[in-house]
Design a protein around this motif. Structure first.
Motif, PDB file in Angstrom:
ATOM      1  N   TRP A  26      -9.520  -7.897  -1.437  1.00 58.01           N
ATOM      2  CA  TRP A  26      -8.736  -6.677  -1.265  1.00 58.01           C
ATOM      3  C   TRP A  26      -9.068  -6.054   0.077  1.00 58.01           C
ATOM      4  CZ3 TRP A  26     -10.984  -1.904  -0.499  1.00 58.01           C
ATOM      5  CH2 TRP A  26     -12.347  -1.827  -0.768  1.00 58.01           C
ATOM      6  N   LYS A  27      -8.138  -5.262   0.547  1.00 53.66           N
ATOM      7  CA  LYS A  27      -8.399  -4.495   1.763  1.00 53.66           C
ATOM      8  C   LYS A  27      -7.575  -3.216   1.719  1.00 53.66           C
ATOM      9  CE  LYS A  27      -4.993  -6.802   4.683  1.00 53.66           C
ATOM     10  NZ  LYS A  27      -4.753  -7.555   5.897  1.00 53.66           N
ATOM     11  N   LEU A  28      -8.110  -2.206   2.351  1.00 58.30           N
ATOM     12  CA  LEU A  28      -7.422  -0.924   2.466  1.00 58.30           C
ATOM     13  C   LEU A  28      -6.687  -0.923   3.785  1.00 58.30           C
ATOM     14  CD1 LEU A  28      -6.988   1.914   1.290  1.00 58.30           C
ATOM     15  CD2 LEU A  28      -9.053   2.625   2.501  1.00 58.30           C
ATOM     16  N   GLY A  29      -5.428  -0.550   3.757  1.00 53.00           N
ATOM     17  CA  GLY A  29      -4.631  -0.531   4.975  1.00 53.00           C
ATOM     18  C   GLY A  29      -3.944   0.807   5.153  1.00 53.00           C
ATOM     19  N   MET A  30      -3.360   0.975   6.301  1.00 53.82           N
ATOM     20  CA  MET A  30      -2.623   2.202   6.588  1.00 53.82           C
ATOM     21  C   MET A  30      -1.301   1.814   7.233  1.00 53.82           C
ATOM     22  SD  MET A  30      -2.609   5.602   6.662  1.00 53.82           S
ATOM     23  CE  MET A  30      -4.259   6.219   6.644  1.00 53.82           C
ATOM     24  N   ALA A  31      -0.215   2.141   6.562  1.00 51.25           N
ATOM     25  CA  ALA A  31       1.106   1.909   7.143  1.00 51.25           C
ATOM     26  C   ALA A  31       1.356   3.040   8.131  1.00 51.25           C
ATOM     27  CB  ALA A  31       2.169   1.901   6.055  1.00 51.25           C
ATOM     28  N   VAL A  32       1.542   2.692   9.390  1.00 56.63           N
ATOM     29  CA  VAL A  32       1.688   3.722  10.414  1.00 56.63           C
ATOM     30  C   VAL A  32       3.124   3.905  10.880  1.00 56.63           C
ATOM     31  CG1 VAL A  32      -0.678   3.626  11.235  1.00 56.63           C
ATOM     32  CG2 VAL A  32       1.005   2.086  12.213  1.00 56.63           C
ATOM     33  N   TYR A  44      -2.585   2.177   1.686  1.00 57.85           N
ATOM     34  CA  TYR A  44      -2.244   1.256   0.614  1.00 57.85           C
ATOM     35  C   TYR A  44      -3.407   0.285   0.423  1.00 57.85           C
ATOM     36  CZ  TYR A  44      -1.273  -2.148   4.281  1.00 57.85           C
ATOM     37  OH  TYR A  44      -1.390  -2.987   5.361  1.00 57.85           O
ATOM     38  N   VAL A  45      -3.407  -0.388  -0.714  1.00 66.47           N
ATOM     39  CA  VAL A  45      -4.400  -1.411  -0.995  1.00 66.47           C
ATOM     40  C   VAL A  45      -3.660  -2.741  -1.102  1.00 66.47           C
ATOM     41  CG1 VAL A  45      -6.129  -2.249  -2.637  1.00 66.47           C
ATOM     42  CG2 VAL A  45      -5.912   0.201  -2.201  1.00 66.47           C
ATOM     43  N   ALA A  46      -4.106  -3.717  -0.354  1.00 65.89           N
ATOM     44  CA  ALA A  46      -3.551  -5.068  -0.415  1.00 65.89           C
ATOM     45  C   ALA A  46      -4.534  -5.935  -1.202  1.00 65.89           C
ATOM     46  CB  ALA A  46      -3.342  -5.629   0.983  1.00 65.89           C
ATOM     47  N   ILE A  63      -0.356  -8.720  -3.569  1.00 62.65           N
ATOM     48  CA  ILE A  63       0.203  -7.481  -4.108  1.00 62.65           C
ATOM     49  C   ILE A  63      -0.204  -6.340  -3.185  1.00 62.65           C
ATOM     50  CG2 ILE A  63       0.240  -5.907  -6.088  1.00 62.65           C
ATOM     51  CD1 ILE A  63      -0.976  -8.245  -7.733  1.00 62.65           C
ATOM     52  N   GLU A  64       0.717  -5.452  -2.890  1.00 59.24           N
ATOM     53  CA  GLU A  64       0.393  -4.215  -2.184  1.00 59.24           C
ATOM     54  C   GLU A  64       0.672  -3.060  -3.128  1.00 59.24           C
ATOM     55  OE1 GLU A  64       2.400  -3.838   1.555  1.00 59.24           O
ATOM     56  OE2 GLU A  64       1.184  -5.402   2.480  1.00 59.24           O
TER      57      GLU A  64
END
Length: 87
Positions: A26-32, A44-46, A63-64
């Motif tokens: 898993w990874k934490l992301g940021m939609a900019v 979001y978490v991928a 999954i996101e």
């Protein structure tokens, strides 16, 4: 969340298949931004799951989820763990 009994009995659901979890990342992301919005700025978490079917064939599922969706996902896993501890 479990599908309703009607869905389970319909032809839309395949017969139960037991999959083995091979890997969970898993990874934490940021939609900019996107092509429609210049400034989204939402986290979001991928999640990437590798699962093996009974024949040994490994498939990857991605999954996101929004943070609230991931929190619900996490709560459900905690509930599963609590039930497993009673067995």
């Amino acid at each position: 969340m479990c599908p309703s009994r009607g869905l389970m009995e319909s032809k839309a659901w395949p017969s139960p298949l037991i999959l083995m979890l091979v890997d969970f990342q898993w990874k934490l992301g940021m939609a900019v931004s996107s092509d429609r919005c210049r400034s989204l700025k939402y986290p979001y978490v991928a999640v990437k799951l590798k699962v093996a079917d009974p024949s040994g064939q490994v498939n990857t599922k991605s999954i996101e989820m929004t943070i609230p969706q991931f929190q619900n996902f996490y709560r459900q896993f905690k509930e599963i763990a609590a039930v497993i501890e009673t067995v």
